[in-house]
Design a protein around this motif. Structure first.
Motif, short mmCIF file in Angstrom:
data_model
loop_
_atom_site.label_atom_id
_atom_site.label_comp_id
_atom_site.label_asym_id
_atom_site.label_seq_id
_atom_site.Cartn_x
_atom_site.Cartn_y
_atom_site.Cartn_z
N TRP A 177 0.79 -1.59 0.07
CA TRP A 177 -0.18 -0.07 -0.03
C TRP A 177 0.64 1.53 -0.30
O TRP A 177 2.41 0.82 -0.21
CB TRP A 177 -0.83 0.30 0.99
CG TRP A 177 -0.24 -0.27 2.39
CD1 TRP A 177 0.70 -0.51 2.91
CD2 TRP A 177 -0.48 1.51 3.27
NE1 TRP A 177 1.19 0.19 4.42
CE2 TRP A 177 0.40 1.50 4.26
CE3 TRP A 177 -1.24 2.62 3.22
CZ2 TRP A 177 0.18 1.83 5.14
CZ3 TRP A 177 -0.53 3.71 3.96
CH2 TRP A 177 0.10 2.95 5.71
N GLY A 178 0.26 2.49 0.23
CA GLY A 178 1.26 3.87 0.10
C GLY A 178 1.86 3.97 -1.17
O GLY A 178 1.03 3.88 -2.66
N LEU A 179 3.14 5.53 -0.72
CA LEU A 179 4.02 4.82 -2.09
C LEU A 179 4.20 4.16 -2.87
O LEU A 179 4.02 3.52 -4.12
CB LEU A 179 4.60 5.79 -1.12
CG LEU A 179 5.85 6.12 -2.36
CD1 LEU A 179 5.74 6.52 -3.52
CD2 LEU A 179 7.58 6.39 -2.18
N THR A 180 4.59 2.65 -1.92
CA THR A 180 4.80 1.63 -2.93
C THR A 180 3.45 1.01 -4.08
O THR A 180 3.56 0.95 -4.99
CB THR A 180 5.21 0.79 -2.30
OG1 THR A 180 5.92 0.96 -1.09
CG2 THR A 180 5.71 -0.94 -3.07
N ALA A 181 2.44 1.04 -3.71
CA ALA A 181 1.51 0.55 -3.76
C ALA A 181 0.98 1.85 -5.20
O ALA A 181 0.45 1.53 -6.33
CB ALA A 181 -0.10 0.64 -3.45
#
Length: 223
Positions: A177-181
């Motif tokens: 999730w977050g920036l990685t997603a």
């Protein structure tokens, strides 16, 4: 070693400045301190697959979260591709000589850390053994087939206590999730692999990913 046919659409997209800009439009760079992550794509039994790290549970920030290997640029790094390769080797033990750099996404700003993060895309043309090179930072190295990332049963949208809503992927007992997603979603779109997010269910970010101060108020920049 030549690139496989399924990689050609991504190669074309990495030369398309408008599509690249759109991939980070939600959080474009602002000229902040530079960092880089490596989005490393290899070919496995089920087609393309992507390398991630699971951050150690003891870390002060983003403990236990799934991320691309990477970190801040050092003064001696010739460019951000060098940064991404250096960090990936330090974290996973991957041999950088077996990686061909294909291009990069524009910088994405992470407000909570103050970095502009550039996602460098690499083709893992000569595979090498990988694993946690520094267990103090990396708990495990996870290689995920793109087929799993595109499985509708594994795609969700997360809600964060701050009110943030964003794309996420549930794979192997982990939540990306977050920036990685966001970066992963952009990569899948550029490659022409992305599926429709309509009717994707919502889930709350698990408490085990909310263990540091930045995550309690960071919104879309919490990871």
């Amino acid at each position: 070693m030549s690139t496989p046919d399924w990689l050609h659409s991504l190669l074309d997209a990495l030369d398309d400045h408008e599509r690249l800009a759109a991939s980070v439009a939600l959080r474009p760079g602002v000229g902040a301190r530079a960092a880089a992550v490596l989005m490393l794509i290899g070919e496995g039994p089920r087609g393309p697959e992507i390398l991630f790290v699971e951050r150690a549970a003891s870390l002060r920030t983003h403990a236990g979260q799934i991320a691309f290997p990477g970190g801040a640029a050092d003064p001696g790094d010739a460019d951000l591709a060098v940064t991404a390769l250096r960090e990936a080797q330090e974290e996973t033990g991957v041999d950088p000589t077996g990686i061909r750099i294909l291009g990069s996404l524009p910088p994405a700003h992470v407000e909570v850390s103050g970095f502009d993060v550039t996602a460098v895309v690499g083709w893992w043309q000569n595979r090498s053994p990988v694993g946690p090179a520094d267990p103090r930072e990396v708990a495990s190295v996870v290689v995920v087939p793109v087929a799993d990332l595109l499985d509708p049963a594994k795609r969700v949208r997360v809600t964060h206590p701050s009110g943030y809503v964003g794309p996420a992927f549930q794979v192997g007992g982990h939540l990306i999730w977050g920036l990685t997603a966001h970066l992963l979603d952009g990569l899948l779109g550029l490659a022409g692999w992305q599926a429709d997010w309509d009717d994707t269910p919502f889930v709350t970010v698990p408490a085990r990913y909310l263990t540091d101060r930045s995550d309690t108020s960071g919104g879309q920049d919490a990871h």
